[in-house]
Design a protein around this motif. Structure first.
Motif, mmCIF file in Angstrom:
data_model
loop_
_atom_site.group_PDB
_atom_site.id
_atom_site.type_symbol
_atom_site.label_atom_id
_atom_site.label_comp_id
_atom_site.label_asym_id
_atom_site.label_seq_id
_atom_site.Cartn_x
_atom_site.Cartn_y
_atom_site.Cartn_z
ATOM 1 N N LYS A 53 18.635 9.057 7.505
ATOM 2 C CA LYS A 53 18.640 9.246 8.965
ATOM 3 C C LYS A 53 17.522 10.190 9.397
ATOM 4 O O LYS A 53 16.864 9.978 10.417
ATOM 5 C CB LYS A 53 19.993 9.814 9.419
ATOM 6 C CG LYS A 53 21.070 8.759 9.563
ATOM 7 C CD LYS A 53 22.328 9.377 10.171
ATOM 8 C CE LYS A 53 23.544 8.530 9.865
ATOM 9 N NZ LYS A 53 24.790 9.300 10.029
ATOM 10 N N ALA A 56 14.279 8.334 9.382
ATOM 11 C CA ALA A 56 14.174 7.424 10.527
ATOM 12 C C ALA A 56 13.867 8.205 11.808
ATOM 13 O O ALA A 56 13.038 7.781 12.627
ATOM 14 C CB ALA A 56 15.468 6.628 10.676
ATOM 15 N N GLU A 59 10.247 9.310 11.733
ATOM 16 C CA GLU A 59 9.360 8.172 12.002
ATOM 17 C C GLU A 59 9.290 7.881 13.501
ATOM 18 O O GLU A 59 8.212 7.618 14.032
ATOM 19 C CB GLU A 59 9.835 6.924 11.248
ATOM 20 C CG GLU A 59 9.234 6.877 9.857
ATOM 21 C CD GLU A 59 9.763 5.737 9.005
ATOM 22 O OE1 GLU A 59 10.330 4.780 9.569
ATOM 23 O OE2 GLU A 59 9.596 5.829 7.780
ATOM 24 N N ARG A 60 10.447 7.973 14.173
ATOM 25 C CA ARG A 60 10.419 7.748 15.620
ATOM 26 C C ARG A 60 9.623 8.844 16.331
ATOM 27 O O ARG A 60 8.889 8.580 17.289
ATOM 28 C CB ARG A 60 11.843 7.651 16.174
ATOM 29 C CG ARG A 60 12.509 6.303 15.821
ATOM 30 C CD ARG A 60 13.714 6.018 16.696
ATOM 31 N NE ARG A 60 14.706 7.078 16.522
ATOM 32 C CZ ARG A 60 15.291 7.745 17.504
ATOM 33 N NH1 ARG A 60 14.992 7.454 18.763
ATOM 34 N NH2 ARG A 60 16.182 8.669 17.253
#
Lengths: 80, 80
Positions: A53, A56, A59-60
């Motif tokens: 998580k 992720a 990365e965003r």
């Protein structure tokens, strides 16, 4: 969890700041350097403990704010 | 031989750019981030092939040009 984001210019993109550093290094007598490129390093503390998580999320963050995906690529390293 | 130099502000030094990034990330909804710090990443190609000599050269480059040893610390990674 701590994330380190390494942001570098893509290889075809001109890097005048890197060129300036290279010229200054030559001027100081470091003649054998070439291909100097300057990038950014951003360190972030996250309260998220799940590695997938956290990755992720980071990365965003890169896509939305930290990197310019047209000219830059990024690499994420996570550590506990 | 390729050297990557990671330059970060020492821990007591104020980092307004990191604070600005942190504020922008909060504004984008990434509420769980804290302690954002921005550093520099400099990549250098060296013709030197001996790792110990290359490391010594890059350390001198850091002391003389790349880093401000009063406010910044640096870490060097070498790869073939």
């Amino acid at each position: 969890m701590k994330a380190s984001v390494f942001i570098t210019l893509k290889s075809g993109v001109l890097d005048p700041q890197g060129k300036a550093i290279e010229g200054a290094l030559h001027g100081l007598g470091f003649e054998d350097v070439s291909g100097v490129r300057q990038g950014k390093l951003i360190e972030i503390e996250l309260s998220e403990t799940d590695e997938a998580k956290a990755r992720a999320d980071v990365e965003r963050m890169c896509e939305r704010l930290l990197a310019n995906p047209v000219m830059e690529s990024y690499r994420i390293e996570l550590s506990a």
